[in-house]
Design an enzyme around this catalytic site. Structure first.
Site, mmCIF file in Angstrom:
data_model
loop_
_atom_site.group_PDB
_atom_site.id
_atom_site.type_symbol
_atom_site.label_atom_id
_atom_site.label_comp_id
_atom_site.label_asym_id
_atom_site.label_seq_id
_atom_site.Cartn_x
_atom_site.Cartn_y
_atom_site.Cartn_z
ATOM 1 C CE LYS A 35 62.771 70.585 34.609
ATOM 2 N NZ LYS A 35 62.327 69.756 33.469
ATOM 3 C CE1 TYR A 63 62.841 74.243 34.651
ATOM 4 C CE2 TYR A 63 64.907 74.289 35.854
ATOM 5 C CZ TYR A 63 64.179 73.927 34.741
ATOM 6 O OH TYR A 63 64.796 73.232 33.723
ATOM 7 C CB SER A 83 66.958 70.844 35.738
ATOM 8 O OG SER A 83 67.797 71.949 36.022
HETATM 9 P P1 NDP Z 1 62.861 75.320 25.151
HETATM 10 O O1 NDP Z 1 62.067 76.375 25.820
HETATM 11 O O2 NDP Z 1 63.901 75.706 24.170
HETATM 12 O O3 NDP Z 1 61.882 74.260 24.444
HETATM 13 C C1 NDP Z 1 60.854 73.669 25.185
HETATM 14 C C2 NDP Z 1 59.895 72.985 24.248
HETATM 15 O O4 NDP Z 1 58.831 72.419 25.051
HETATM 16 C C3 NDP Z 1 59.230 73.957 23.275
HETATM 17 O O5 NDP Z 1 59.069 73.366 22.014
HETATM 18 C C4 NDP Z 1 57.891 74.215 23.950
HETATM 19 O O6 NDP Z 1 56.866 74.619 23.060
HETATM 20 C C5 NDP Z 1 57.579 72.861 24.538
HETATM 21 N N1 NDP Z 1 56.552 72.983 25.560
HETATM 22 C C6 NDP Z 1 56.588 73.764 26.670
HETATM 23 N N2 NDP Z 1 55.420 73.704 27.306
HETATM 24 C C7 NDP Z 1 54.631 72.875 26.600
HETATM 25 C C8 NDP Z 1 53.294 72.438 26.731
HETATM 26 N N3 NDP Z 1 52.524 72.869 27.728
HETATM 27 N N4 NDP Z 1 52.800 71.572 25.834
HETATM 28 C C9 NDP Z 1 53.553 71.134 24.803
HETATM 29 N N5 NDP Z 1 54.823 71.542 24.598
HETATM 30 C C10 NDP Z 1 55.346 72.401 25.487
HETATM 31 O O7 NDP Z 1 63.486 74.480 26.349
HETATM 32 P P2 NDP Z 1 64.783 73.546 26.423
HETATM 33 O O8 NDP Z 1 64.958 72.796 25.162
HETATM 34 O O9 NDP Z 1 65.896 74.341 26.966
HETATM 35 O O10 NDP Z 1 64.316 72.576 27.599
HETATM 36 C C11 NDP Z 1 63.925 71.226 27.388
HETATM 37 C C12 NDP Z 1 63.914 70.525 28.739
HETATM 38 O O11 NDP Z 1 65.213 70.598 29.314
HETATM 39 C C13 NDP Z 1 62.961 71.150 29.756
HETATM 40 O O12 NDP Z 1 62.322 70.145 30.498
HETATM 41 C C14 NDP Z 1 63.890 71.948 30.645
HETATM 42 O O13 NDP Z 1 63.360 72.124 31.941
HETATM 43 C C15 NDP Z 1 65.121 71.083 30.633
HETATM 44 N N6 NDP Z 1 66.355 71.778 30.976
HETATM 45 C C16 NDP Z 1 66.751 72.883 30.262
HETATM 46 C C17 NDP Z 1 67.907 73.552 30.618
HETATM 47 C C18 NDP Z 1 68.366 74.776 29.908
HETATM 48 O O14 NDP Z 1 69.238 75.492 30.446
HETATM 49 N N7 NDP Z 1 67.885 75.081 28.696
HETATM 50 C C19 NDP Z 1 68.739 73.092 31.734
HETATM 51 C C20 NDP Z 1 68.244 71.913 32.391
HETATM 52 C C21 NDP Z 1 67.093 71.300 32.017
HETATM 53 P P3 NDP Z 1 56.458 76.176 22.953
HETATM 54 O O15 NDP Z 1 57.683 76.907 22.569
HETATM 55 O O16 NDP Z 1 55.409 76.145 21.909
HETATM 56 O O17 NDP Z 1 55.969 76.555 24.310
#
Ligand code: NDP
Length: 244
Positions: A153, A149, A136
């Site tokens: 990261k 967070y 991130s």
């Molecule tokens: P979302 O919350 O939309 O999706 C995250 C996904 O990861 C979900 O399917 C969630 O499952 C899964 N997940 C979370 N924890 C676990 C766990 N313990 N075990 C298995 N699966 C898990 O997030 P984003 O798509 O936005 O984010 C994806 C990545 O991008 C992350 O690493 C985030 O930090 C990074 N990011 C996001 C930004 C943003 O603004 N959105 C900006 C910069 C980086 P469930 O819903 O079942 O928990």
């Protein structure tokens, strides 16, 4: 730029929603066989219906032992996207132990663990590989209420570089992408309020947040041979935010 992953097998964590879900679909369109790993079974069921032919694994990555067991059955992996992440936003003085533990378990420890299992298997097969970690902009810039967070990261960025150093001789490339805000479920929690979004948008030279596809395109590039000489980078997908 045409990218093909025909003949290769990919594992994507956090495949149920957001960036991970779209990464699975893009890899499938590019010819890869894909395994999507996530925590909520209904998300994986709907993804499997939407994307026939993919395999799914339902496990909580915060559970080290359950992850170890689940990954034993995963088989050959050539491409790994460590995308699963959580964002628990708390003012610094109110941070709880639970927030620290969960955030580091998912955002850092699970990346290390999943990558270990996958890299060991790549090395045993004497096969090259590519790993992309979803970091991130928060790894490199202080954001209000994001202390935990940001710390996870930041740890992920340096973990990416050490993995690149140690796995490079085995022909395994390891890179990170560092997006700005993306309006997924996670993005909406932190940035739906115009009073927070406005000042952030003002600091992004391109004047907008990232779309999911902006991130997915960077991931596919770093997984592909088009980036054959690139390893150990943390690539901002941030419209210029970190440059200013
Ligand atoms: P979302 O919350 O939309 O999706 C995250 C996904 O990861 C979900 O399917 C969630 O499952 C899964 N997940 C979370 N924890 C676990 C766990 N313990 N075990 C298995 N699966 C898990 O997030 P984003 O798509 O936005 O984010 C994806 C990545 O991008 C992350 O690493 C985030 O930090 C990074 N990011 C996001 C930004 C943003 O603004 N959105 C900006 C910069 C980086 P469930 O819903 O079942 O928990």
């Amino acid at each position: 730029m045409e990218i093909s992953f025909t003949g290769l097998r990919a594992l994507v964590t956090g495949a149920g929603k957001g960036i991970g879900r779209e990464t699975v679909k893009a890899l499938r369109r590019a010819g890869a066989r894909v395994v999507g790993l996530s925590r909520t079974k209904s998300d994986l069921d709907s993804l499997a219906r939407e994307c026939p032919g993919i395999e799914v694994i339902c496990v909580d990555l915060a559970d080290w032992n359950a992850t170890e067991t689940a990954l034993q059955a995963v088989g050959v992996v050539d491409l790994l996207v460590n995308n699963a992440g959580v964002a628990v936003l708390q003012p610094f003085l109110e941070i709880t132990k639970e927030a620290v533990d969960t955030s580091f378990d998912v955002n850092v420890k699970s990346v290390l663990h999943v990558s270990q299992v996958v890299a060991q298997q790549m090395i045993a097969r004497k096969a090259p590989g590519a790993i992309v970690n979803i970091s991130s902009q928060a790894s490199q810039c202080a954001l209000q209420n994001h202390a935990v967070y940001c710390a996870t990261k930041g740890a992920l960025d340096i973990l990416t570089k050490v993995m690149a150093l140690e796995l490079g001789p085995q022909k395994i490339r390891v890179n990170a992408v560092n997006p700005t805000v993306v309006m997924t479920d996670m993005g909406r929690v932190g940035w739906s309020d115009p009073q927070k979004a406005g000042p952030m948008l003002n600091r992004i030279p391109l004047g907008r947040f990232a779309e999911v596809d902006d991130v997915v395109n960077a991931v596919l590039f770093l997984l592909s041979d088009r980036s054959a000489m690139i390893t150990g980078v943390t690539l901002p997908v941030d419209g210029g935010f970190l440059a200013c």
